[in-house]
Write a protein that holds these residues in place. Structure first.
Motif, PDB file in Angstrom:
ATOM      1  N   HIS A   1      38.766  49.907  33.743  1.00  0.00           N
ATOM      2  CA  HIS A   1      38.215  48.977  32.770  1.00  0.00           C
ATOM      3  C   HIS A   1      37.228  48.018  33.418  1.00  0.00           C
ATOM      4  N   LEU A   2      37.602  47.507  34.560  1.00  0.00           N
ATOM      5  CA  LEU A   2      36.720  46.598  35.274  1.00  0.00           C
ATOM      6  C   LEU A   2      35.414  47.289  35.611  1.00  0.00           C
TER       7      LEU A   2
ATOM      8  N   GLU B   1      40.472  39.368  28.821  1.00  0.00           N
ATOM      9  CA  GLU B   1      39.943  40.640  28.342  1.00  0.00           C
ATOM     10  C   GLU B   1      40.874  41.784  28.704  1.00  0.00           C
ATOM     11  N   VAL B   2      41.321  41.731  29.927  1.00  0.00           N
ATOM     12  CA  VAL B   2      42.208  42.796  30.380  1.00  0.00           C
ATOM     13  C   VAL B   2      43.519  42.735  29.620  1.00  0.00           C
TER      14      VAL B   2
ATOM     15  N   LEU C   1      46.170  41.976  38.880  1.00  0.00           N
ATOM     16  CA  LEU C   1      44.844  41.608  39.365  1.00  0.00           C
ATOM     17  C   LEU C   1      44.936  40.990  40.755  1.00  0.00           C
ATOM     18  N   LYS C   2      45.937  40.181  40.924  1.00  0.00           N
ATOM     19  CA  LYS C   2      46.119  39.550  42.226  1.00  0.00           C
ATOM     20  C   LYS C   2      46.344  40.589  43.314  1.00  0.00           C
ATOM     21  N   ILE C   3      47.150  41.565  42.992  1.00  0.00           N
ATOM     22  CA  ILE C   3      47.427  42.634  43.948  1.00  0.00           C
ATOM     23  C   ILE C   3      46.149  43.376  44.316  1.00  0.00           C
ATOM     24  N   LEU C   4      45.343  43.647  43.300  1.00  0.00           N
ATOM     25  CA  LEU C   4      44.088  44.347  43.549  1.00  0.00           C
ATOM     26  C   LEU C   4      43.153  43.500  44.402  1.00  0.00           C
ATOM     27  N   VAL C   5      43.135  42.215  44.133  1.00  0.00           N
ATOM     28  CA  VAL C   5      42.291  41.321  44.918  1.00  0.00           C
ATOM     29  C   VAL C   5      42.776  41.260  46.365  1.00  0.00           C
TER      30      VAL C   5
ATOM     31  N   ARG D   1      36.702  35.664  36.778  1.00  0.00           N
ATOM     32  CA  ARG D   1      35.824  36.828  36.756  1.00  0.00           C
ATOM     33  C   ARG D   1      36.287  37.808  37.816  1.00  0.00           C
ATOM     34  N   TYR D   2      36.666  38.938  37.359  1.00  0.00           N
ATOM     35  CA  TYR D   2      37.099  39.993  38.264  1.00  0.00           C
ATOM     36  C   TYR D   2      36.108  41.130  38.201  1.00  0.00           C
TER      37      TYR D   2
END
Lengths: 106, 106
Positions: free
Chosen positions: B34-35, B45-46, B61-65, B80-81
């Motif tokens: 999606h991002l 949004e997510v 999201l934190k994990i992905l970051v 903003r991701y």
DNA sequence: ACCGTTCATCGTCTATCGCCGATGAACGAT
DNA sequence: ATCGTTCATCGGCGATAGACGATGAACGGT
């Protein structure tokens, strides 16, 4: 690839995640490297290599096999595990798809 | 939990595994897609997209970051991701290394 | 000043992972 | 027939992941 039209995406991402999950453990990465270097290994060989209990190694190998990253072949009482390079390349391809993802084009 | 950067060898497979771990969840794969498609997203949004609690999405999201796969930028109260395509390509490279691996094991 | 929105974080619960030792099946050798 | 070896599986344990609701901070709009 024919999928249920409604939710091909969810299914897809679960399959992808499953493959990555198999790769998401240091021991399994090491095992993969070892298998790759040795061309083919019995469970025992891996056990000797890694200072983990035989049952633990067997589990890891099973996980790798179930993820389709390693091929298994029973050879008498010795098991034969070998990296499925094609499958591994396939995972790499999935990742590339994600990298280049436009996700709408198929 | 965080090891010194000098520990490059053992860290290797652990670092690799950590990145794959971030990819080892269907929700995170979907979020990445999606991002990638949206170029840039707020948490909200997510959340709207995925039928998960806001806190859950925030965690993912934190994990992905933290895995370095997604970049984060605070924009007022909106976050903003965005996918870090280079990092994702890097992971793909790690995988390729594994596929082609013959020499540099351990 | 007062809301409404957005978001990260905390605390909690449950399910699953990762590890081990023990067990039993399969097989080769004696 | 009896060992010794190899291996997969089971049961149990501690630790972690994943989900949620609640909370409070930051900000915009009225």
């Amino acid at each position: 690839m024919i999928e249920s039209s409604s939710d091909s995406r969810a299914c897809d991402s679960r399959a992808i995640a499953a493959r990555f999950a198999a790769l998401a453990h240091p021991a399994r990465i090491e095992i993969l490297k070892h298998l790759s270097a040795s061309r083919c290994c019995s469970c025992r060989e891996v056990v000797d290599q890694f200072d983990l209990a035989q049952s633990t190694v067997s589990q890891h190998l099973k996980i790798l096999v179930e993820a389709g990253l390693v091929r298994f072949e029973a050879d008498r009482q010795r098991s034969r595990y070998a990296v499925d390079h094609a499958a591994l390349a396939g995972v790499s391809g999935l990742l590339d798809q994600l990298v280049n993802s436009c996700c709408s084009s198929r």
